[in-house]
Write an enzyme that holds these catalytic residues in place. Structure first.
Site, PDB file in Angstrom:
ATOM      1  N   HIS A  94      -0.002   5.723  -8.601  1.00 22.34           N
ATOM      2  CA  HIS A  94      -1.313   4.791  -8.248  1.00 22.34           C
ATOM      3  C   HIS A  94      -1.740   3.890  -9.086  1.00 22.34           C
ATOM      4  CE1 HIS A  94      -4.492   3.650  -5.840  1.00 22.34           C
ATOM      5  NE2 HIS A  94      -5.397   4.075  -6.701  1.00 22.34           N
ATOM      6  N   ASP A 134      -4.271   0.816 -10.058  1.00 15.29           N
ATOM      7  CA  ASP A 134      -5.415   0.017  -9.611  1.00 15.29           C
ATOM      8  C   ASP A 134      -5.416  -1.139 -10.404  1.00 15.29           C
ATOM      9  OD1 ASP A 134      -7.140   1.798  -8.214  1.00 15.29           O
ATOM     10  OD2 ASP A 134      -7.088   2.974  -9.883  1.00 15.29           O
ATOM     11  N   ASP A 158      -6.487   5.936  -1.860  1.00 15.34           N
ATOM     12  CA  ASP A 158      -7.787   5.782  -2.592  1.00 15.34           C
ATOM     13  C   ASP A 158      -8.733   4.988  -2.261  1.00 15.34           C
ATOM     14  OD1 ASP A 158      -8.686   6.686  -5.081  1.00 15.34           O
ATOM     15  OD2 ASP A 158      -8.238   4.855  -6.109  1.00 15.34           O
ATOM     16  N   HIS A 172     -10.125  -1.693  -3.809  1.00 14.98           N
ATOM     17  CA  HIS A 172     -10.943  -0.848  -3.433  1.00 14.98           C
ATOM     18  C   HIS A 172     -11.735  -0.518  -4.917  1.00 14.98           C
ATOM     19  CE1 HIS A 172      -7.021   1.375  -4.712  1.00 14.98           C
ATOM     20  NE2 HIS A 172      -8.118   2.169  -5.316  1.00 14.98           N
TER      21      HIS A 172
END
Length: 1135
Positions: free
Chosen positions: A136, A138, A250, A532
């Protein structure tokens, strides 16, 4: 002679006829006397509120709301979907303090008993396990996008290419296309081909395909769709594939809009993760981990399956099974010098522990399988920024393959198939076993976790965190959308003109072509901010500033592109097109600072070009800044002067005195603009003080010493409460606070309590933060205005009233913290004249001032929206959701996100609050609606960001307030409604209710606020007088009620940064309530043969999937376009 009268026997036909006539006349008289007033009688005067008939007549007559007949095709009544799972109903029945809360695991004896029973069931299908390695990444959080890429992400993708080539049984998924694009632009063609080969083999899957993994609470529909289009096109162009599955693990709660977009884009399945802990338990108890997420309104059942990950979070600790303490020992990452909770439990797989470890792992997998009927398990294997080291790839692969091989080779012991795979593999498998998939409507807000502290923590703070950034994103969206539309229309118009006539406009065409690269960057910067941890405001301060700088740069480039496009189309002389003659009237100088407006001038800035970016006619209020009061406005398109007023600007001196400026004024005028039209307005010198506003102020001075030469009449305020009035409304304002108290609707003869209040929740120390909203229940609500109430209340030093021909407003100042303005308009428009404009300019000042303050605006009304209050919120400006207060939990669990509007209602009245950016909202008490404005929390909330929120910036909040009558649908005859229920047929005992929608006025005002008129000043300081076209319309006979979400040029297939002649037209047909407000002016939303783009020839029109990757059918023309209510569709146009 005696007169003779007809003689009638009682039973004669003559007597019967006479009786029939008398009876008929009586019925007619009764009907006429009781008929509604909308059947007007000649000569009736319009009476004022006291019935004398001497009041000022309104600009237009109010049509009766109750008996207005609307054809169903013009205003179809939309019903709610009937589904198996309605989240709004189920959520309120949850047990929010379960017995297992402290253990942080819902897995109790009942789950264990079912697991034991199912594992001994010989009829149950064999366990299949798909382990999905992932990382993951970001695109900004604790570090900026570029820092993360250089620090970790580029190494992760390099390792994917290298290690998957080395280990033919291993798989991987990748989601963030923004990072993949950055890697692609720097990677060697050999690596690019190797990555494409892995995708072709099905071992590397591109999931979702969006530019980012977007937030689902604060994002607006335009930005959501745009970043999916950008990502999907990148994937198709560079990798030659179409994304098939989604991966959204997420985002802090999940809404219904993203699943709708993914389904309409052709995806087959998607994975979600972060939902309320009580939902996790509820779904697990019922063996529901897959469902069809349907829209709230009656529509076709989606094709896409949604899978919920059953446990807390996507890290290995929470994905291998229900027991984190067990799963920790199955994370085989071991990096020298790195210490964490999993390294303490690290144990490589050896011959000695192979059996025991395999048995423990498969038992955890079986426990996950027991939560489903199909016994297929999806197990993510990864975490944030994992696999940046090759040794982790090696360790995870080698250890897991030892166990996989052992389990697969000993089916007599384990009865399972285990392998690495992708999400596509998982959905392919469950389709073979899963037959009855339930349907669900609603959403999964508010999200709450319990895994951090063993008690509920509600993630409702980020709905509001850093409002300046949320507002900046919406402004960037508006200017990007306008730039997209203008570029597509003007660029193709110039190309077609050149090919048909001459080459004289080639320079303008080249200038636009050159700016296309900046348009691509703007798309990607706005798309990046939908991440997000970006639009949510939950990144570190330096990262938020980096996002803001990117948005600011793109906003600047979009404005320059708009100027170039309008110059090419509005100024006939091509020699002037290289000059900066047409200039935006707003200037974005510095990130974090208010926008600066340019002044009009009789010398060299006396023409203004307005562009309406909506595909429908609008009447709007335009405000320009002027250095003189001697002006009037001439509409060159309609060839007439328009209604206007000159408004003073008031400066505040250090001694607190208010000074009316003699060099700086606002000129406010009314403009009516056709769809997608640019029109020129002349600023003429004219002396007429009747258009100057009157100022009511007890603490104001004018700089001019000679009062006869004063620009404005100033008056002292009379005692008592303050009234603002136009032809439709009378507002009562509390003199002590300056806030609204009451609204009187003149046409309905109704008075409504509408009491505006300002207050703040005090944060519970070390709990509220960027993510979490945790007010201190032991502390009272904070009177946040008290420290700023320093004026002389006897003399109303803080209040200014300004009244003119166009508007009347009251401004109340609690300096420097708050400037609050309420305004109504005196215009001949059925929407603007009934709407109340509210503006709040909020400045938290520098910390430690206003510490632990969560500021709200509250509206208390007499609307009876239930003893257990109910209200409605929009979802991403696209659909709407009913919210029901849950009494078992506090205010933080009853706060919900809005992006455009919220409303409360009863059988008689609806109050709607419209907003121009994402905010948190609640209706925690009957008759109450509140929105949170800004938040300052000094402490971190322990969700990873590592700092509080103290970088508040001066922010202007704009709202519209609408109060409308409800036409109770129960009074209507059933035959007058046409319900939209498609394909699904329900039994007669199933009940369906009307899907609640905004009124037409609310939807119109929302679009006008989100997509305001773009104003440009003609600057002739360097070139002298120039000829400017009076107007240019780009659209003809476009159906009302259809919103053009975007008209977006497609990048050329072979030239990466150049435009093609093709574009995507994304259309939305918003739904309107047929029983709220003025329902008499609905028109058909059907496309007609006369619908066309002015001056442009369409060579091909094709219906495609929402992001354009799948082609459906070719249309003969725009008249073939069809949209159902609420539907979102994309069409590919080749000009």
């Amino acid at each position: 002679m005696r007169p003779r009268f007809p003689r009638c026997r009682p039973s004669s036909t003559r007597m019967l006829a006479l009786l029939v006539l008398v009876l008929g006349f009586g019925i007619y008289c009764y009907y006429y006397a009781s008929s509604p007033t909308s059947y007007s009688k000649a000569g009736n005067a319009i009476a004022n509120e006291d019935g004398t008939g001497k009041g000022r007549a309104p600009y237009f007559r109010q049509k009766n709301h109750q008996l207005a007949r609307v054809m169903p095709e013009q205003c179809p009544v939309i019903k709610e979907n009937i589904v198996d799972i309605d989240t709004a109903v189920i959520y309120s029945a949850f047990e929010f303090q379960p017995s297992w809360l402290r253990s942080k695991e819902f897995w109790d004896k009942s789950f264990e008993d079912r697991y034991e029973r199912l594992r001994n069931d010989s009829s149950r299908p064999r366990l299949k396990v798909i382990v999905v390695p992932h990382s993951h990444n970001d695109p900004g959080w604790l570090k900026t996008f570029e820092q993360y890429f250089e620090w970790k992400t580029k190494d992760i993708i390099n390792n994917i290419v290298q290690k998957l080539h080395q280990y033919p049984n291993m798989t991987f998924i990748w989601t963030e296309i923004s990072f993949l694009n950055a890697w692609w632009e720097r990677s060697h063609p050999v690596k690019q081909k190797a990555l494409k080969k892995l995708i072709k083999e099905g071992r590397l899957e591109i999931t979702t395909g969006g530019w980012v993994m977007p937030d689902e609470a604060c994002t607006h529909i335009y930005s959501l769709v745009d970043q999916f289009i950008e990502g999907h096109h990148w994937v198709k162009t560079n990798l030659g594939i179409l994304p098939k599955t989604g991966w959204s693990i997420d985002t802090f709660g999940h809404g219904a809009t993203v699943p709708y977009i993914l389904d309409k884009s052709g995806l087959e399945g998607t994975v979600i993760q972060r939902i309320h802990y009580a939902w996790k338990q509820w779904l697990a108890q019922r063996q529901i981990e897959e469902f069809y997420w349907t829209p709230g309104w009656s529509a076709e059942k989606p094709n896409m399956i949604v899978h919920n990950q059953p446990f807390d979070i996507y890290s290995i600790k929470s994905t291998c099974g229900p027991h984190p303490s067990v799963c920790l020992s199955f994370d085989f990452r071991k990096i020298p010098g790195e210490y964490s909770e999993y390294t303490a439990r690290h144990e490589d797989i050896t011959d000695q522990n192979l059996h025991s470890k395999s048995k423990t792992l498969i038992e955890e997998y079986e426990r996950i399988g027991s939560l489903t009927t199909h016994n297929i398990v999806l197990v993510p294997l990864g975490d944030d920024f994992r696999y940046e080291y090759g040794v982790e790839f090696d360790a995870q692969y080698i250890n897991y393959m030892k166990m996989f091989n052992y389990i697969n080779e000993h089916k007599e012991i384990f009865n399972a198939d285990v392998s690495f795979g992708t999400t596509q593999d998982y959905f392919d498998m469950i389709k073979l076993r899963l037959k009855n998939i339930p349907t669900l409507k609603g959403d999964f807000f508010v999200y709450s976790d319990i895994f951090s502290e063993g008690k509920p923590a509600y993630w409702s703070g980020y709905y509001t965190t850093r409002p300046y950034m949320k507002l900046l994103a919406r402004q960037c969206e508006h200017h990007l959308r306008t730039a997209e539309i203008l570029f597509t229309l003007v660029f193709n118009y110039l190309k077609q003109s050149r090919s048909q006539h001459s080459v004289r406009l080639t320079a303008s065409e080249k200038k636009l072509e050159k700016s296309y690269e900046q348009l691509i960057n703007a798309r990607r910067n706005l798309g990046l901010f939908q991440h997000h941890d970006a639009i949510t405001g939950t990144s570190k301060v330096n990262v938020m500033n980096d996002y803001g700088t990117k948005l600011f740069t793109s906003l600047y480039h979009c404005l320059r592109l708009q100027e170039a496009a309008l110059t090419a189309i509005m100024i006939p002389d091509p020699k002037l097109h290289s000059q900066s003659i047409l200039q935006s009237e707003v200037e974005w100088e510095t990130f974090g600072k208010p926008v600066r407006k340019l002044q009009i001038s009789f010398v060299d800035k006396k023409k203004v070009v307005l562009f309406n970016p909506l595909a429908e006619e609008r009447t709007d209020i335009i405000t320009l800044m002027s250095n003189t009061t001697n002006v009037r406005i001439y509409d060159t398109r309609k060839k007439r002067y328009v209604q206007y007023q000159v408004t003073p600007n008031v400066d505040i001196r250090k001694d607190g005195k208010h000074v009316i400026s003699d060099t700086n004024f606002d000129v406010m005028f009314i403009a009516t603009l056709p769809p997608l039209t640019s029109a020129t307005y002349n600023i003429e010198e004219h002396i007429n003080k009747s258009n100057h506003c009157v100022v009511y102020c007890n603490n104001c001075e004018q700089l001019k010493s000679d009062k006869k030469k004063s620009n404005f009449i100033t008056k002292k305020m009379m005692p008592g409460d303050i009234q603002l009035e136009n032809s439709e409304l009378k507002l009562l304002v509390n003199r002590n606070t300056g806030f609204l108290r009451q609204v009187h609707q003149k046409d309905m003869k109704r008075k409504h309590v509408v009491e505006v209040q300002m207050g703040a929740y005090q944060s519970a120390q070390r709990h509220s933060g960027a993510y979490l909203f945790m007010p201190d229940y032991d502390a009272p609500e904070k009177n946040v205005l008290h420290p700023y109430s320093t004026w002389d209340s006897m003399h109303d030093d803080n209040i200014i009233i300004i009244s003119g021909p166009v508007s009347t407003e009251i401004t109340t100042m609690y300096l420097p913290f708050l400037v609050h303005t309420v305004r109504i308009y005196n215009v001949d428009d059925p929407i603007l004249s009934r709407a109340i404009y509210i503006e709040n300019i909020v400045d938290f000042e520098n910390p430690p001032k206003n510490r632990e303050t969560e500021l709200f605006m509250r509206i208390q009304t007499g609307i009876q929206n239930g003893d257990t209050p109910e209200y409605y919120t929009d979802q991403n400006g696209f659909q709407y959701q009913k919210r029901i207060k849950v009494d078992k939990v506090g205010i933080e669990a009853n706060y919900y996100p809005i992006t455009t509007m919220a409303w409360i209602q009863d059988d008689d009245t609806r109050l709607t609050l419209l907003t121009d950016h994402a905010q948190g909202s609640a209706s925690f008490e009957p008759g109450r609606l509140e929105v949170m404005l800004d938040r300052r929390t000094l402490y971190d909330d322990f969700r990873g960001v590592g700092e509080g929120v103290v970088d508040n910036k001066l922010t202007t909040f704009q709202n519209w307030l609408l109060i409308e009558s409800m036409d109770n649908p129960r009074k209507k005859r059933a035959t007058s409604e046409q319900m939209y229920v498609k394909e699904r047929h329900f039994s007669p005992d199933e009940k369906s209710t009307i899907y609640q929608l905004p009124s037409r006025a609310a939807e119109t005002l929302s679009k006008m606020m989100n997509y305001p008129v773009n104003a440009f000043i003609i600057d002739t300081s360097e070139v002298g007088e120039v000829q400017v076209k009076s107007y240019q319309s780009f659209l003809q006979n476009f159906p009302p009620g259809i919103h053009m979400l975007t008209l977006r040029t497609i990048t050329d297939d072979s030239l990466e940064q150049f435009p093609s002649a093709e574009s995507y037209m994304v259309l939305h047909r918003p739904g309107y309530s047929c029983s709220v407000g003025d329902i008499t002016d609905f028109k058909s939303s059907k496309f007609k043969s006369k619908t066309r783009f002015s001056g442009l020839h369409i060579r091909n029109l094709t219906s495609v999937s929402l992001t354009g990757l799948q082609t459906y059918k070719t249309l003969s023309g725009l008249e073939d376009i069809q949209l159902e209510p609420m539907e979102l569709k994309t069409y590919k146009i080749r000009f």
